[in-house]
Design a protein around this motif. Structure first.
Motif, PDB file in Angstrom:
ATOM      1  N   MET A   1     -10.395  -9.649   6.295  1.00 15.80           N
ATOM      2  CA  MET A   1     -10.610  -8.441   5.522  1.00 15.80           C
ATOM      3  C   MET A   1     -12.088  -8.107   5.511  1.00 15.80           C
ATOM      4  O   MET A   1     -12.917  -8.983   5.373  1.00 15.80           O
ATOM      5  CB  MET A   1     -10.170  -8.665   4.089  1.00 15.80           C
TER       6      MET A   1
ATOM      7  N   GLN B   1     -12.499  -3.027   2.887  1.00 17.56           N
ATOM      8  CA  GLN B   1     -11.121  -3.195   2.448  1.00 17.56           C
ATOM      9  C   GLN B   1     -11.067  -3.801   1.051  1.00 17.56           C
ATOM     10  O   GLN B   1     -10.246  -3.426   0.241  1.00 17.56           O
ATOM     11  CB  GLN B   1     -10.353  -4.096   3.413  1.00 17.56           C
TER      12      GLN B   1
ATOM     13  N   TYR C   1       5.676  -5.209  -0.696  1.00 11.04           N
ATOM     14  CA  TYR C   1       4.331  -5.211  -0.114  1.00 11.04           C
ATOM     15  C   TYR C   1       3.917  -6.593   0.376  1.00 11.04           C
ATOM     16  O   TYR C   1       3.051  -6.710   1.235  1.00 11.04           O
ATOM     17  CB  TYR C   1       3.304  -4.739  -1.135  1.00 11.04           C
ATOM     18  N   GLY C   2       4.482  -7.632  -0.208  1.00  8.97           N
ATOM     19  CA  GLY C   2       4.092  -8.977   0.196  1.00  8.97           C
ATOM     20  C   GLY C   2       4.974 -10.015  -0.460  1.00  8.97           C
ATOM     21  O   GLY C   2       5.753  -9.707  -1.359  1.00  8.97           O
TER      22      GLY C   2
ATOM     23  N   CYS D   1       2.414 -13.596   2.847  1.00 11.20           N
ATOM     24  CA  CYS D   1       2.189 -12.451   3.723  1.00 11.20           C
ATOM     25  C   CYS D   1       2.031 -11.185   2.897  1.00 11.20           C
ATOM     26  O   CYS D   1       2.716 -11.006   1.890  1.00 11.20           O
ATOM     27  CB  CYS D   1       3.362 -12.278   4.686  1.00 11.20           C
ATOM     28  N   VAL D   2       1.151 -10.326   3.350  1.00 14.59           N
ATOM     29  CA  VAL D   2       1.030  -8.974   2.812  1.00 14.59           C
ATOM     30  C   VAL D   2       1.273  -8.023   3.972  1.00 14.59           C
ATOM     31  O   VAL D   2       0.709  -8.203   5.062  1.00 14.59           O
ATOM     32  CB  VAL D   2      -0.362  -8.727   2.187  1.00 14.59           C
ATOM     33  N   ASP D   3       2.124  -7.039   3.760  1.00 13.43           N
ATOM     34  CA  ASP D   3       2.423  -6.045   4.780  1.00 13.43           C
ATOM     35  C   ASP D   3       1.122  -5.454   5.307  1.00 13.43           C
ATOM     36  O   ASP D   3       0.203  -5.158   4.549  1.00 13.43           O
ATOM     37  CB  ASP D   3       3.295  -4.938   4.173  1.00 13.43           C
ATOM     38  N   GLU D   4       1.049  -5.306   6.626  1.00 17.80           N
ATOM     39  CA  GLU D   4      -0.153  -4.751   7.245  1.00 17.80           C
ATOM     40  C   GLU D   4      -0.581  -3.445   6.588  1.00 17.80           C
ATOM     41  O   GLU D   4      -1.769  -3.180   6.418  1.00 17.80           O
ATOM     42  CB  GLU D   4       0.072  -4.532   8.742  1.00 17.80           C
TER      43      GLU D   4
ATOM     44  N   ARG E   1      -2.561  -4.157   3.257  1.00 17.90           N
ATOM     45  CA  ARG E   1      -3.677  -5.096   3.236  1.00 17.90           C
ATOM     46  C   ARG E   1      -4.950  -4.427   2.754  1.00 17.90           C
ATOM     47  O   ARG E   1      -5.172  -3.243   2.979  1.00 17.90           O
ATOM     48  CB  ARG E   1      -3.887  -5.715   4.613  1.00 17.90           C
ATOM     49  N   GLY E   2      -5.771  -5.217   2.088  1.00 11.07           N
ATOM     50  CA  GLY E   2      -7.028  -4.708   1.554  1.00 11.07           C
ATOM     51  C   GLY E   2      -6.888  -4.031   0.208  1.00 11.07           C
ATOM     52  O   GLY E   2      -7.850  -3.485  -0.313  1.00 11.07           O
TER      53      GLY E   2
ATOM     54  N   GLY F   1      -2.441  -9.469  -1.969  1.00 15.97           N
ATOM     55  CA  GLY F   1      -2.489 -10.907  -1.751  1.00 15.97           C
ATOM     56  C   GLY F   1      -3.119 -11.643  -2.930  1.00 15.97           C
ATOM     57  O   GLY F   1      -2.645 -12.693  -3.344  1.00 15.97           O
TER      58      GLY F   1
END
Length: 169
Positions: A1, A5, A80-81, A108-111, A114-115, A119
């Motif tokens: 990141m 982000q 989202y994750g 995992c966090v969905d692409e 992210r940011g 997470g």
């Protein structure tokens, strides 16, 4: 990141235990993680497969020893994750102390999300859950081919406690 982000405003999410109805979205994110690992270590990780069958996921989701937490949008439909966790104990070990660890098996966090601190929120939820259930610590593994994840975990305060090594023959 990137720092850019990190400064992005957090999305509106809430975290709950994942349920059977979430399996299709869990598969989507599990494939994202697999692709990251496959890109980093194609000699070890397959591509285009699923980590679990629907039945295996249903068993994991229904087992209190393997809690799975999902970060969902306010609509309770968009995942989202996730954080797949496993309670670990070594009660009868001759060399390890009798502590309870909450091991994060997969996070995992969905692409697309992210940011936006999804997470961080998931990890904080896992820490709170671990404290409430009497765990001594929270652990996870990170592949050396994923330095972005390692940097993220270090920013959250995690520190290496063991290192796996290999020599390819």
């Amino acid at each position: 990141m990137s720092e850019e982000q990190d400064s992005t405003v957090a999305v509106n999410i809430y975290i709950r235990r994942a349920e059977v109805r979430d399996i299709p979205q869990l598969h989507k994110l599990l494939r994202e993680v697999l692709e990251v690992h496959h890109q980093g270590r194609p000699d070890l990780f397959n591509t285009g497969v699923t980590k679990y069958t629907d039945d295996e996921l249903a068993d994991i989701l229904s087992n209190d020893e393997t809690p799975v937490f999902g970060a969902f949008a306010d609509d309770d439909a968009t995942l989202y994750g996730y954080a797949f966790c496993v309670f670990e104990r070594h009660a009868d070990s001759h060399i390890l102390t009798d502590i309870t660890t909450l091991y994060i098996d997969d996070i995992c966090v969905d692409e697309a999300a992210r940011g936006r601190h999804v997470g961080t929120a998931l990890y904080q939820h896992v820490l709170d859950f671990a404290r409430k259930t009497g765990c001594y610590n929270v652990t996870l593994n990170v592949w050396s081919c994923n330095p972005g994840a390692q940097a993220f975990y270090e920013r959250l305060g995690l520190k290496p406690y063991k290192i796996g090594m290999e020599q390819i023959l």
